[in-house]
Scaffold this motif. Structure first.
Motif, PDB file in Angstrom:
ATOM      1  N   THR A 368       0.933  -1.090   0.069  1.00  0.00           N
ATOM      2  CA  THR A 368       0.020  -0.014  -0.023  1.00  0.00           C
ATOM      3  C   THR A 368       0.866   1.368  -0.035  1.00  0.00           C
ATOM      4  OG1 THR A 368      -1.992   1.147   1.124  1.00  0.00           O
ATOM      5  CG2 THR A 368      -0.039   0.104   2.540  1.00  0.00           C
ATOM      6  N   VAL A 369       0.138   2.332  -0.068  1.00  0.00           N
ATOM      7  CA  VAL A 369       1.012   3.728  -0.052  1.00  0.00           C
ATOM      8  C   VAL A 369       0.953   4.118   1.464  1.00  0.00           C
ATOM      9  CG1 VAL A 369       0.946   5.848  -0.795  1.00  0.00           C
ATOM     10  CG2 VAL A 369       0.335   4.320  -2.336  1.00  0.00           C
ATOM     11  N   LYS A 370       2.337   4.797   1.713  1.00  0.00           N
ATOM     12  CA  LYS A 370       2.457   5.278   3.207  1.00  0.00           C
ATOM     13  C   LYS A 370       2.339   6.739   2.826  1.00  0.00           C
ATOM     14  CE  LYS A 370       5.483   5.638   6.999  1.00  0.00           C
ATOM     15  NZ  LYS A 370       6.919   5.091   7.569  1.00  0.00           N
ATOM     16  N   GLU A 371       2.836   7.180   1.790  1.00  0.00           N
ATOM     17  CA  GLU A 371       2.919   8.725   1.680  1.00  0.00           C
ATOM     18  C   GLU A 371       3.294   9.041   0.063  1.00  0.00           C
ATOM     19  OE1 GLU A 371       5.877  12.479   3.234  1.00  0.00           O
ATOM     20  OE2 GLU A 371       6.229  10.273   3.617  1.00  0.00           O
ATOM     21  N   PHE A 372       2.654  10.400  -0.189  1.00  0.00           N
ATOM     22  CA  PHE A 372       2.901  10.910  -1.468  1.00  0.00           C
ATOM     23  C   PHE A 372       3.973  11.734  -1.271  1.00  0.00           C
ATOM     24  CE2 PHE A 372      -1.434   8.916  -2.345  1.00  0.00           C
ATOM     25  CZ  PHE A 372      -1.170   8.204  -2.943  1.00  0.00           C
ATOM     26  N   VAL A 373       5.001  12.155  -2.215  1.00  0.00           N
ATOM     27  CA  VAL A 373       5.898  12.988  -2.200  1.00  0.00           C
ATOM     28  C   VAL A 373       5.695  14.096  -3.414  1.00  0.00           C
ATOM     29  CG1 VAL A 373       8.420  13.627  -2.245  1.00  0.00           C
ATOM     30  CG2 VAL A 373       7.772  11.456  -1.266  1.00  0.00           C
ATOM     31  N   LYS A 374       5.364  15.347  -2.956  1.00  0.00           N
ATOM     32  CA  LYS A 374       5.293  16.203  -3.808  1.00  0.00           C
ATOM     33  C   LYS A 374       6.439  17.296  -4.339  1.00  0.00           C
ATOM     34  CE  LYS A 374       2.084  17.873  -1.030  1.00  0.00           C
ATOM     35  NZ  LYS A 374       0.916  18.506  -0.453  1.00  0.00           N
ATOM     36  N   ASP A 375       6.356  17.963  -5.445  1.00  0.00           N
ATOM     37  CA  ASP A 375       7.627  19.041  -5.876  1.00  0.00           C
ATOM     38  C   ASP A 375       7.250  20.308  -5.209  1.00  0.00           C
ATOM     39  OD1 ASP A 375       5.663  19.806  -7.648  1.00  0.00           O
ATOM     40  OD2 ASP A 375       6.746  19.306  -9.303  1.00  0.00           O
ATOM     41  N   LYS A 376       7.824  21.120  -5.348  1.00  0.00           N
ATOM     42  CA  LYS A 376       7.721  22.522  -5.125  1.00  0.00           C
ATOM     43  C   LYS A 376       6.250  23.111  -5.549  1.00  0.00           C
ATOM     44  CE  LYS A 376      12.591  23.697  -4.149  1.00  0.00           C
ATOM     45  NZ  LYS A 376      13.585  24.608  -4.673  1.00  0.00           N
ATOM     46  N   SER A 377       5.856  22.868  -6.884  1.00  0.00           N
ATOM     47  CA  SER A 377       4.580  23.207  -7.101  1.00  0.00           C
ATOM     48  C   SER A 377       3.261  22.390  -6.828  1.00  0.00           C
ATOM     49  CB  SER A 377       4.762  23.097  -8.750  1.00  0.00           C
ATOM     50  OG  SER A 377       4.876  21.792  -9.207  1.00  0.00           O
ATOM     51  N   GLY A 378       3.685  21.397  -6.213  1.00  0.00           N
ATOM     52  CA  GLY A 378       2.403  20.742  -5.513  1.00  0.00           C
ATOM     53  C   GLY A 378       2.139  19.492  -6.205  1.00  0.00           C
ATOM     54  N   LYS A 379       2.917  18.979  -7.279  1.00  0.00           N
ATOM     55  CA  LYS A 379       2.283  17.963  -8.227  1.00  0.00           C
ATOM     56  C   LYS A 379       3.429  16.695  -7.610  1.00  0.00           C
ATOM     57  CE  LYS A 379       2.608  20.165 -12.421  1.00  0.00           C
ATOM     58  NZ  LYS A 379       3.086  20.517 -13.852  1.00  0.00           N
ATOM     59  N   VAL A 380       2.591  15.528  -7.634  1.00  0.00           N
ATOM     60  CA  VAL A 380       3.099  14.216  -6.992  1.00  0.00           C
ATOM     61  C   VAL A 380       4.175  14.160  -7.769  1.00  0.00           C
ATOM     62  CG1 VAL A 380       1.238  12.868  -8.330  1.00  0.00           C
ATOM     63  CG2 VAL A 380       2.378  12.025  -5.994  1.00  0.00           C
ATOM     64  N   VAL A 381       5.177  13.472  -7.339  1.00  0.00           N
ATOM     65  CA  VAL A 381       6.435  13.138  -8.002  1.00  0.00           C
ATOM     66  C   VAL A 381       6.922  11.514  -7.652  1.00  0.00           C
ATOM     67  CG1 VAL A 381       7.326  15.312  -8.718  1.00  0.00           C
ATOM     68  CG2 VAL A 381       8.118  14.014  -6.474  1.00  0.00           C
TER      69      VAL A 381
END
Length: 495
Positions: A368-381
């Motif tokens: 499963t997913v524990k966390e989503f990581v976003k860049d500075k603009s708020g997009k998931v990467v």
């Protein structure tokens, strides 16, 4: 039924499918049916088994065994064998409002319960159904058959998915005047925008809807009951109202970074592709594109698989499908005996295509997913994944999937699709009519009944039973039609 020795003489055969690397170049259905001669041999395999488990439609250990609409399968298997196609169509239509849909999208619990499958391969029932209905259209016997007498009663059906369409079809045959209200721009509900084109081409839906219109049913699109269309007006203008709006409240994922751009519900992703495909052959670019993206699909069911197949057709850079539960065995285990639904590993079309394109199965089990990581603009990467393991609660004895400490790993993610199922009906329709919801957020009725707590208002389909199969929706649509007919007329001759 069929040829007495047919199951000994003929092996099971189904139509071939287009090669994965070829079929992903378009959004067309890719099933190639058998010839008439080959199909008749498949009808001959029906065993005259005495007790046709295939048509039983019973629940065993929480799973369906046999056909939920109790199709007269042995009868039309024999008629396929003898080439008596019109009679086969008549027997098929006696229990099934839409064999053109179920022959394409049903997982065939009938075949899982086939006696021939107890010690060998089951009869290709779904293939026979497809042959009967498509031949009926080609020969003209599936055309419109409007009722000769009208009762003067008016019924509103809210929602044009399989339950709503089945209810409308039955009630119209009885002679009532039926109007179907659909909030989207096209008729079909789940069939239209929840199931991709490669599983069910939309002209198949339009073909049936056109016949239903010729039989006297009125369809109204863009009618969002509870918002643009007032419930009180429908209750005033119609003798009865049937709610068939589906279980359309998607289950969300509550983890850090969920608000990142590029994370969507699967239903929105699939709907956007189908709508753009129908409107412009995808030329308008008004869809959530997976092209060149690293895609993560969260959910291992049919919807998740549909997302995998669609993302590959878009031209994704990679695709991963997360499944919380352990990988199923390839064969039945001793505690999962026939005629129960087989809890075995199934590799569906989307997964087959991923294997063909990327060289490996896209599914990651117990993950499963524990966390989503976003860049500075708020997009998931990126997505941080973690492994799960089954653990038993000592007090309740229940098993649950728990995180494995130290198992975290990060993977690239540009597009995340949540296909974790649905929580129940969207509340605004229920609130507009004042109907009660149960603890599962489905509309409440008495057991095996369809009348709500509000006078004149009935419910059917996923809005009533929760997320389920198309074939269950058809059954509920037919059953609510009979209950409404009884309520209106005091008796019913609907099957």
């Amino acid at each position: 039924m069929g040829k007495p020795t047919g199951f000994l003489e003929f092996n099971r055969e189904t139509g071939k499918t287009v090669d994965p690397k070829t079929r992903i170049k378009n959004y067309n259905e890719f099933h190639l049916p058998l010839s008439e001669k080959e199909q008749r041999c498949q009808g001959a395999r029906c065993m005259d088994c005495g007790v046709p488990f295939c048509q039983s439609g019973v629940i065993i250990k929480g799973m369906v065994s046999g056909c939920p609409i109790n199709n007269l399968i042995p009868e039309w298997n024999e008629l396929v064998y003898t080439g008596t196609w019109q009679q086969a169509y008549n027997r098929l239509k006696k229990t099934n409002s839409f064999p053109e849909f179920t022959a394409r999208v049903c997982p065939a619990p009938c075949e899982a319960a086939c006696t021939c499958g107890l010690n060998g391969d089951p009869v290709s029932i779904k293939e026979n159904e497809y042959a009967i209905i498509e031949r009926a259209y080609k020969t003209g016997i599936a055309g419109p058959n409007p009722p000769k007498i009208r009762t003067g009663k008016k019924i509103a059906v809210i929602g044009s998915g399989p339950a709503g369409l089945a209810a409308a079809d039955q009630l119209n045959k009885r002679g009532h005047s039926v109007t179907v209200f659909e909030r989207e721009d096209r008729i079909g509900g789940l069939l239209m925008y929840g199931i991709p084109n490669m599983k069910l081409e939309k002209h198949i839906i339009d073909r049936k809807v056109e016949i239903m219109e010729q039989e006297g049913i009125t369809f109204v699109t863009g009618a969002d009951v509870g918002k643009t269309q007032k419930a009180k007006d429908l209750l005033k203008d119609f003798d009865r109202v049937i709610l068939a709006c589906g279980a359309s409240e998607p289950r969300d994922l509550k983890v850090p970074g969920r608000d990142g751009q590029g994370i969507y519900f699967a239903v929105d992703f699939l709907k956007s592709t189908t709508k753009s495909l129908l409107n412009s052959d995808l030329q308008d670019q008004l869809f959530l594109s997976a092209k060149g993206k690293h895609v993560i699909v969260i959910g291992g069911g049919d919807t998740g698989n549909d997302c995998v197949g669609t993302a590959i057709r878009h031209g994704c850079a990679s695709v991963i499908q997360l499944e919380m539960m352990p990988r199923l065995p390839e064969k039945r285990t001793p505690d999962n005996s026939w005629p129960e639904w087989p809890r075995v590993l199934k590799t569906d079309y989307g997964q087959e295509e991923a294997i063909s394109v990327f060289g490996k199965d896209p599914r990651l089990y117990q993950t499963t997913v524990k966390e989503f990581v976003k860049d500075k603009s708020g997009k998931v990467v990126k997505a941080v994944l973690m492994n799960l393991e089954p653990k038993k609660d000592e007090k309740t004895g229940r098993m649950s999937m728990e995180p494995v400490a130290g198992s975290e790993k990060a993977v690239p993610a540009d597009l995340v699709l949540i296909a974790a199922g649905f929580l129940g009906a969207q509340s605004y329709v229920a609130e507009a009519f004042g109907v009660k919801l149960n603890e599962r957020r489905n509309v409440e009725t008495l057991k095996d009944k369809y009348k709500t707590n509000v006078d004149k208002v009935f419910v059917a389909g996923d809005m009533h039973r929760g997320q389920s199969l198309v074939v269950w929706a058809i059954r509920e649509g037919r059953e609510v039609a009979k209950e409404v007919d009884m309520d209106l007329m005091g008796y019913s001759n609907l099957a």
